[in-house]
Design an enzyme around this catalytic site. Sequence first.
Site, PDB file in Angstrom:
ATOM      1  N   PHE A 163       0.807  -1.225   0.000  1.00 57.31           N
ATOM      2  CA  PHE A 163       0.000   0.000   0.000  1.00 57.31           C
ATOM      3  C   PHE A 163       0.834   1.267   0.000  1.00 57.31           C
ATOM      4  O   PHE A 163       0.358   2.341  -0.387  1.00 57.31           O
ATOM      5  CB  PHE A 163      -0.974  -0.008   1.185  1.00 57.31           C
ATOM      6  CG  PHE A 163      -0.406   0.438   2.500  1.00 57.31           C
ATOM      7  CD1 PHE A 163      -0.562   1.743   2.938  1.00 57.31           C
ATOM      8  CD2 PHE A 163       0.265  -0.456   3.320  1.00 57.31           C
ATOM      9  CE1 PHE A 163      -0.052   2.164   4.169  1.00 57.31           C
ATOM     10  CE2 PHE A 163       0.772  -0.056   4.539  1.00 57.31           C
ATOM     11  CZ  PHE A 163       0.617   1.261   4.970  1.00 57.31           C
ATOM     12  N   LYS A 164       2.098   1.164   0.409  1.00 61.30           N
ATOM     13  CA  LYS A 164       2.945   2.349   0.435  1.00 61.30           C
ATOM     14  C   LYS A 164       3.108   2.968  -0.964  1.00 61.30           C
ATOM     15  O   LYS A 164       3.328   4.176  -1.092  1.00 61.30           O
ATOM     16  CB  LYS A 164       4.317   2.020   1.011  1.00 61.30           C
ATOM     17  CG  LYS A 164       4.299   1.309   2.370  1.00 61.30           C
ATOM     18  CD  LYS A 164       3.703   2.163   3.460  1.00 61.30           C
ATOM     19  CE  LYS A 164       3.571   1.416   4.770  1.00 61.30           C
ATOM     20  NZ  LYS A 164       4.817   1.090   5.429  1.00 61.30           N
ATOM     21  N   ASP A 165       2.968   2.141  -2.012  1.00 63.40           N
ATOM     22  CA  ASP A 165       3.057   2.673  -3.373  1.00 63.40           C
ATOM     23  C   ASP A 165       1.963   3.690  -3.662  1.00 63.40           C
ATOM     24  O   ASP A 165       2.155   4.603  -4.467  1.00 63.40           O
ATOM     25  CB  ASP A 165       2.943   1.542  -4.406  1.00 63.40           C
ATOM     26  CG  ASP A 165       4.152   0.630  -4.435  1.00 63.40           C
ATOM     27  OD1 ASP A 165       5.277   1.123  -4.251  1.00 63.40           O
ATOM     28  OD2 ASP A 165       3.970  -0.587  -4.644  1.00 63.40           O
TER      29      ASP A 165
ATOM     30  N   THR B 126       7.774   0.471   3.478  1.00 63.23           N
ATOM     31  CA  THR B 126       8.023   1.872   3.134  1.00 63.23           C
ATOM     32  C   THR B 126       9.333   2.025   2.380  1.00 63.23           C
ATOM     33  O   THR B 126       9.423   2.781   1.409  1.00 63.23           O
ATOM     34  CB  THR B 126       8.043   2.759   4.399  1.00 63.23           C
ATOM     35  OG1 THR B 126       6.729   2.823   4.943  1.00 63.23           O
ATOM     36  CG2 THR B 126       8.504   4.172   4.080  1.00 63.23           C
TER      37      THR B 126
END
Length: 464
Positions: A111-113, A144
């Site tokens: 999800f960091k993308d 991250t």
Amino acid sequence: MRYVSTRGQAPEMDFAGVLLAGLASDGGLYMPASWPRFSADELKFLRGLPYPELAAKVIAPFAAGSVSEAELLAMCKLAYADFASKAIVPLVQLETNLYALELFHGPTLAFKDMALQLVGHLFEHVLAKRGEKVRIVGATSGDTGSAAIEAVANRKNIDITILHPYGKTSEVQRRQMTTVQADNVLNIAVDGNFDDCQDLVKAMFADAPFRTEMNLSAVNSINFARIAAQIPYYVYAALNLGAPEREVAVSVPTGNFGNILAAWAAKQMGLPIVKFIVASNRNDILSRFLAENDMSVHEVEPSLSPSMDIGVSSNFERLLFEFLGRDALLTAKTMADFRSTGKMTVEAPVWRAIAHEFQGYRLSDEATLAEIKRFYTESAYLADPHSVIGLAAGRDCDTGRLPVICAATAHPAKFPDAIEKAVGIRPPLPNHLSDLYDRKETFTRAGADLNQIETLVRNFANRN
């Protein structure tokens, strides 16, 4: 839009200043001076827009005065152009009122993308305007680091140094960082845990001469630009489930509190989210606080969900600031006492107000494996160890029949050992990462010592 520090002693900044500063100079975290708000009609207008267009409109109020909506739209289109799913963030129904919001279709499968692909473009845009160069330093518990490196590798105005805890990420997570052969990337493996890495990053920012000399910046969720870029996917999901006419709940596997804070920010903007479920593994400082008002630091224990192996949740300071009525002096005192004693004192009325909106949930490693198998067997859905904790929490917690948006934060192929142990299959990496195990790794191992880390960062900055 102006931004203020949670501790009240740093100068106000605009969005561009906050983006480049990361951490406030007084050690606090930047927050919007006031929350922008969308009317019901404005939210309805967003429904059905392609994700990049929706994201640009949601982020635009936060960037006002620094980046135009047209510039944001161009950057959003670039940031999400190569995601594996055309939906960018598919919403998959698993059970009655239980939905997985898949946030892992970006280049590093996490999800960091969703935030960092955009933040990379924002950095490049602002630095080009200012004619400046920054040196990003960040700490990672697993995801991250790779997302940040992917976002800024080979950008001419940025150097990046990422600290990760040696031996405490999955092999895929580590290799996604250490196999990037870009001249502007330095990976440091720290002998310690994630909290040690995060403390070192904060200490570098607190060292004013070093911070100025290196022109430091941050991509961790201490940088509000990260939070702003995460708000749109909650807006997108809620609108697809009937908001603003229909209320929703969210369940988020979290360690550092940034992802669920973005959902809470969406509520401040007018989204009808009425329940926030904080899903934890055995490192359960947030769940303990919500259940018992026990915000005390325990030793971090390695788990099957390493991105949540965090003892101190940095972004909780932002929520505390809000629930203390934006009293910066009291926030600063509370955080200083917490730092010195390892236990946070939150008055009962404040704790009750937080616990009214937020509910904690904890899952052991054994139960995590059981839930991976259960969702795979009953819903034909393969969830990684982080996502499955959020899914189980969304199913088990009482939300009054509201639809629950569960943040699915990582691709199962990032944690093949856990998946294989749970269901007997080893999920393959996507094609663009199929040779990951054959790529050359490059990293520097170091102790959890500020002088040693600062020397490495300085030497890297002066390498030419």
